[in-house]
Design an enzyme around this catalytic site. Structure first.
Site, PDB file in Angstrom:
ATOM      1  N   ASP A 164      -2.279 -18.086   4.988  1.00 28.24           N
ATOM      2  CA  ASP A 164      -3.308 -18.858   4.272  1.00 28.24           C
ATOM      3  C   ASP A 164      -3.966 -19.859   5.220  1.00 28.24           C
ATOM      4  OD1 ASP A 164      -0.593 -19.464   3.934  1.00 28.24           O
ATOM      5  OD2 ASP A 164      -0.995 -21.024   2.477  1.00 28.24           O
ATOM      6  N   TYR A 176       0.802  -1.228   0.000  1.00 28.59           N
ATOM      7  CA  TYR A 176       0.000   0.000   0.000  1.00 28.59           C
ATOM      8  C   TYR A 176       0.833   1.274   0.000  1.00 28.59           C
ATOM      9  CZ  TYR A 176      -4.048  -2.883   0.745  1.00 28.59           C
ATOM     10  OH  TYR A 176      -5.036  -3.804   0.592  1.00 28.59           O
ATOM     11  N   ASP A 193     -11.888  -8.500   6.119  1.00 27.40           N
ATOM     12  CA  ASP A 193     -13.193  -8.588   5.442  1.00 27.40           C
ATOM     13  C   ASP A 193     -13.768  -9.993   5.586  1.00 27.40           C
ATOM     14  OD1 ASP A 193     -13.007  -5.947   4.631  1.00 27.40           O
ATOM     15  OD2 ASP A 193     -13.690  -6.364   2.588  1.00 27.40           O
ATOM     16  N   LYS A 240       3.205 -14.412   5.656  1.00 27.49           N
ATOM     17  CA  LYS A 240       3.575 -15.333   4.577  1.00 27.49           C
ATOM     18  C   LYS A 240       5.100 -15.466   4.562  1.00 27.49           C
ATOM     19  CE  LYS A 240       2.117 -17.864   1.104  1.00 27.49           C
ATOM     20  NZ  LYS A 240       1.335 -19.096   1.349  1.00 27.49           N
ATOM     21  N   ASP A 296      -5.980  -6.687   5.107  1.00 27.65           N
ATOM     22  CA  ASP A 296      -7.094  -6.193   4.306  1.00 27.65           C
ATOM     23  C   ASP A 296      -8.042  -7.343   3.969  1.00 27.65           C
ATOM     24  OD1 ASP A 296      -8.636  -4.512   2.822  1.00 27.65           O
ATOM     25  OD2 ASP A 296      -7.289  -4.382   1.110  1.00 27.65           O
TER      26      ASP A 296
END
Ligand code: NAP
Length: 490
Positions: free
Chosen positions: A219, A139, A247, A186, A243
């Site tokens: 994940d 970002y 959600d 990750k 992000d």
């Protein structure tokens, strides 16, 4: 590490907060929230400010007029409705501008099962918080076309950026009386960037022995959030990961319409619903103000007005529990009422307690950071070589031949060429899919410890025959490689 309680100035006096109603349903839900807070006797004075679509239309490309930035700089607090990101005029998101401008590095999203809102996960007792790093990672918006057909985005993760979000996550875990903090990364694939978050987490965690700290691969975290979401207490993660999983987590408890959030920095904090401006229902008295209202509850706790926060939260919970006069998105079929009637119902329920036990919140002790340019010194730094990124239609063997000729007589030797991360020269098993951007690795015959190497000469020779886009120095810091190998490189 110094800490500052956010609630030092609390509730005996009035706190001024910048109110940005925003676009679409923003003004309706903002008005509802302000009515409820006034009815709850929250000591807040609102300073109205503008951002979003109307501002873009006036030709202010950032979507945020200077008066709005000045207002937030003055108050240090904002409650914000959703802002549209219009296509065709003004290209940057005003939301992201506000987060970056005030360095609101911590995005905090509580995810809690709400009474009366039926989901496939109802009854599981979901009650977790996602703490998302809010300003670094992909970002930073540093993107470059490498060729006309290849785009690149820089994933920038810094050690102080990781440390402050991790310390904020630990502080929040303590303030909310929670017991577990999981760091989701990750790091198995992106060992330097995502790995930085994991390493800093593991360095900092022993300072908080009362909190059970663990690491989980992102994940698997997404998988576990769906399989057994009740296992999580607080999750801290990098920007892009956060992000997506925040959600996902909001979806477990009823969706964006009831999901609150805060964006916290050292000098300002902004509270907002997770949902957008929902233009289809704007101006129709249909919008559900719950998400912005729960964001305002977070604001009240942030300023230390725990009593008002508790009163408003309990009124929301009682209203949802009883299931009377709910907006259409959460009411039983055919029984929905408008924003105004729902707001009236919450106001009528102020002072009542729901059957939901309240969490014992303490003031959040924000980590305090000195205002310096952060620098991590290394005792021993060596330059090992260069990665030169070249655009060409040549095949790897021909490219290698040409680059070996360019390096002849310099201190560098070509050791490897890769295409999108996989070594293609020296050739390896399998038939590579090639595109026109190659990373060409030149190692120094003797690592250099500071004295300038033959870079200009090598680059001059490469430039004579090839189009290069950028160059990365290969460095070792205190004996550790500061670069990764290509896939297949030995
Ligand atoms: P959205 O505005 O969140 O709306 C998606 C749908 O969710 C709506 O059509 C509505 O569903 C429902 N919804 C959302 N909030 C609701 C509420 N408070 N009460 C009842 N229903 C609600 O997402 P979008 O349509 O993708 O985005 C619209 C604009 O908002 C875009 O310009 C986007 O850039 C912007 N946006 C801003 C923010 C922000 O400011 N932080 C965040 C996200 C998006 P029904 O149509 O079924 O009623």
């Amino acid at each position: 590490m110094d800490v500052t309680p956010t609630a030092s100035h609390v509730s005996s006096r009035t706190t001024t907060v910048t109110a940005i109603a925003g676009d679409g349903i923003g003004p309706e839900v903002m008005q509802a929230v302000q009515r409820i807070l006034a009815a709850a006797s929250a000591k807040i004075a609102w300073e109205d400010a503008e951002a979003g679509a109307a501002v873009f239309r006036r030709g202010i490309a950032s979507g945020c007029p200077q008066e709005t930035l000045d207002s937030i700089a003055r108050t240090g607090l904002a409650l914000k409705g959703p802002l549209e990101t219009p296509v065709g005029f003004g290209e940057k998101s005003a939301n992201v501008t506000l987060r970056k401008f005030f360095e609101l590095y911590g995005n905090i999203r509580p995810v809690r099962e709400l009474p009366g809102i039926r989901t496939p996960f109802s009854g599981r007792g979901i009650d977790l918080v996602i703490v998302r790093e809010n300003v670094e990672d992909l970002y930073t918006g540093i993107e470059h076309m490498q060729s006309a057909g290849a785009a690149q985005c820089l994933k920038l993760i810094t050690e102080p950026g990781c440390e402050r979000i991790i310390r904020l996550a630990f502080a929040l875990t303590q303030a909310e009386g929670r017991k577990k903090l999981a760091c989701a990364t990750k790091a198995n694939i992106m060992k330097m960037t995502e790995g930085m978050m994991k390493r800093v987490f593991e360095r900092v965690a022993p300072e908080y022995p009362d909190i059970a700290a663990s690491h989980i691969i992102i994940d698997n975290c997404a998988h576990q959030l769906v399989i057994a979401p009740e296992q999580f207490d607080v999750i801290v993660t990098t920007n892009m990961n956060g992000d997506i999983i925040s959600d996902l987590a909001a979806g477990l408890v009823g969706g964006l319409g009831v999901a609150p959030s805060s964006n916290i920095g050292d000098n300002a904090a902004m509270f907002e619903a997770v949902h957008g401006s929902a233009p289809q229902i704007a101006g129709k008295d249909l919008a559900n103000p719950t998400a912005l209202l729960l964001s305002a509850v977070m604001l009240l706790r942030h300023i230390g007005d725990f009593a008002a926060a508790e009163k408003v939260e309990q009124a929301v919970l009682v209203t949802l529990e009883e299931g009377r006069n709910l907006t259409g998105d959460i009411a039983a079929k055919g029984q929905g009422v408008g924003t105004t009637a729902f707001t009236d119902q919450i106001i009528a329920n102020l002072g009542r307690d729901s059957s939901e036990a309240s969490r014992q919140y303490q003031p959040l002790k924000m980590p305090v950071w000195p205002d310096v340019v952060w620098h991590h010194p290394s005792a021993h730094r060596e330059m090992m070589g260069l990665d030169v990124f070249i655009e060409t239609e040549q095949r790897p063997d021909a490219l290698a031949q040409s680059l070996q000729a360019a390096a002849e007589g310099t201190e560098f030797s070509l050791t490897m060429i890769e295409n999108r991360g996989a070594q293609v020269w020296p050739a390896r098993t399998g038939k590579p899919f090639l595109v026109d951007i190659f990373r060409c690795r030149f190692m120094l015959d003797v690592p250099s410890e500071g004295k300038p190497s033959d870079i200009a000469s090598l680059m001059g020779r490469i430039s004579a025959h090839h189009h290069w886009m950028h160059v990365e120095k290969l460095q070792r810091f205190d004996g550790a490689d500061g670069y990764t190998r290509a896939q297949g490189e030995n």
